[in-house]
Scaffold this motif. Structure first.
Motif: not given
Length: 513
Positions: A228-230, A233-239, A276-282, A411-418
């Motif tokens: 549930g925690s973004s 999840f972001s740490i897992a993706v980078v991992g 959140a994943v993109r923000g953490f990755g950046q 300038d386009i930026e997309a944020t998902p609504l899961d």
């Protein structure tokens, strides 16, 4: 509470000092981004300057171990490639994958040979060292390019080309530098060049397959069992991306290409918490860049750098005016790329952290008479970044590249609504956008997309279908995942061609100048 041993107390005392220095460096580095954008200079130069100021000629912090620098540099490059893959749209680079792959392989070989032959005769270096030097400086740093061109968008094809090249070229260059350094080292393995190229091809293909498999399989697993925690999840993706490097390297394939491919797959799987994943990755990527460039600045010694000024100018001029243009011409002509776009790619081949990190490889492998390469490459990166980077916006205008850029005005930026399987797309209407004066209903967005908010002069309001857009407006468009790409394409078409986009054939604007 037990008393601390003297050595432990000493370490604790030092910890406060290091944390103080580290925090100040981090804050200054973050503030430097605004200065870099204002001055049109890549942030890498400011970070290098911070490292030099902290080094032995500044505050006196001594760091002179190329072996540690190489390990830390590789670690930083893994995180930078991870960020690059996570934030790259596959649809944006897909048309550019084949030419970028050719530029990152055949183009690199052309560049290495041209630089090697030239410096052999101009500087009197041995053939082995000349070719090794050519390989070290052949990798480009597209992060430096985009730090200058954030406000001067490129055509989709060129942007995709630079993004793809930056992800692909590190891996073959690392393999080539290691192979050349081992060939020149007395105790290194001496294989035929046919064997070396065959091994390099195997490592690149094997690394790409491992990255593709891990990215797809573990990405699907993460999508079905995401916490549930973004943040978690972001740490897992980078991992997963870091795991791809370790797994590929463990079986003697390219860990760098595995990392990038894995991150690219993960970034395009429509995972939960994508924003959140993109923000953490950046954030991780920025932290890695800051640490890497500051460390390289610490490694440099101003006293030694002056001795390499002349040779660095010779190598840099050969690279800029001869090797890079020939490598682009030899590869991009197959894809019928216009000469003005080839000219831009040639000038945009900025060098950054990778050549400086690779310059430490010969030293760690015991290649004789190569200690000076690190100083030469450092000087080359600084001087030619100062020459190329500030002139890139002017070059784009003179070549007429900006005119054809569909992302110039939007300038386009997309944020998902899961939970809703939807996106919120942010659109900024630029000064030259033909969205100005277009009413909402004239956008003719696909079913499933709707403009829900307009922010004008700092005030937000809900628009009607007859609301006319103005320059400087920011819009929020809610769209389903199914029509997201179609919605973005439609907005960009109207921005470029006006309200009649789609009703009449697109007319190419004449090149500027």
């Amino acid at each position: 509470m037990p008393a601390l041993a003297p050595s432990s107390a000493l370490l604790t005392d030092r910890l406060s000092g290091w944390l103080l220095i580290g925090a100040i460096v981090l804050l200054v580095s973050v503030a430097a981004v605004r200065l870099a954008n204002t001055w049109g200079v890549p942030t890498l130069l400011l970070y290098l300057a911070i490292g030099i100021a902290l080094g032995e000629s500044g505050l006196g912090i001594k760091f002179d171990d190329p072996a540690i620098a190489q390990v830390l540099g590789y670690s930083a490059l893994i995180l930078i490639l991870t960020e690059g893959g996570l934030t790259t749209s596959w649809s944006a680079i897909r048309p550019s994958v084949a030419p970028a792959a050719l530029l990152s392989t055949l183009g690199v070989l052309v560049s290495v040979v041209v630089v090697g032959v030239s410096v052999h005769f101009l500087l009197g270096l041995s053939w082995n060292v000349s070719m090794l030097l050519g390989a070290v400086v052949s990798s480009t740093d597209v992060a430096a390019v985009f730090s200058v061109l954030r406000v001067v968008p490129l055509p989709a094809r060129l942007r995709g080309m630079l993004e793809a090249e930056s992800g692909f070229n590190d891996a073959p260059v690392v393999l080539l530098v290691v192979a050349l350094a081992e060939q020149a080292a007395p105790s290194g393995p001496h294989h035929s060049w046919l064997f070396v190229f065959g091994e390099a091809a195997f490592e690149l293909i094997g690394g790409a397959l491992i990255g593709l498999a891990l990215g797809y399989l573990l990405g699907r697993l993460l999508r079905t069992s995401s916490p549930g925690s973004s943040g978690l999840f972001s740490i897992a993706v980078v991992g997963v991306a870091v795991l791809a490097y370790a797994a590929a390297d463990a079986v003697h394939t390219s860990g760098f290409i595995a990392t990038y491919v894995c991150a690219l797959v993960l970034g395009n799987l429509h995972l939960p918490h994508r924003a959140a994943v993109r923000g953490f990755g950046q954030a991780v990527g920025w932290l890695a860049q800051i640490g890497l460039f500051v460390m390289l600045g610490l490694l440099a010694s101003p006293d030694r750098l002056l001795d390499q000024l002349g040779p660095a100018l010779v190598v840099g001029l050969v690279l800029l005016l001869l090797a890079r243009p020939l490598s682009v011409l030899a590869t991009m002509s197959w894809f019928r790329m216009p000469l003005r776009e080839q000219a831009f790619l040639s000038w945009a081949g900025l060098r950054g952290a990778v050549p400086v990190v690779l310059a430490s490889v010969p030293f760690t492998l015991g290649t004789p008479d190569t200690e000076w390469i690190l100083d030469l490459v450092f000087v080359l990166v600084v001087i030619f970044t100062l020459v190329q980077a500030p002139t890139l916006p002017w070059i784009t205008r003179r070549l007429g590249i900006v005119e054809s850029a569909p992302t110039l005005d939007v300038d386009i930026e997309a944020t998902p609504l899961d939970q809703l399987d939807a996106d919120v797309v942010q659109v900024s209407v630029g000064e030259t956008s033909r969205l100005h004066g277009v009413e909402i209903f004239e956008l003719r967005l696909p079913p499933g997309a709707n403009v829900t908010l307009v922010v004008r002069d700092g005030e937000g309001f809900v628009p009607t279908m007859r609301t006319a857009l103005r320059r400087g407006d920011s819009l929020l468009v809610v769209t389903t995942q199914k029509v997201r790409r179609q919605t973005i394409r439609r907005i960009r078409d109207v921005s470029r061609e006006g309200r009649l986009a789609g009703w009449r054939p697109s007319v190419e604007r004449p090149p500027a100048g």
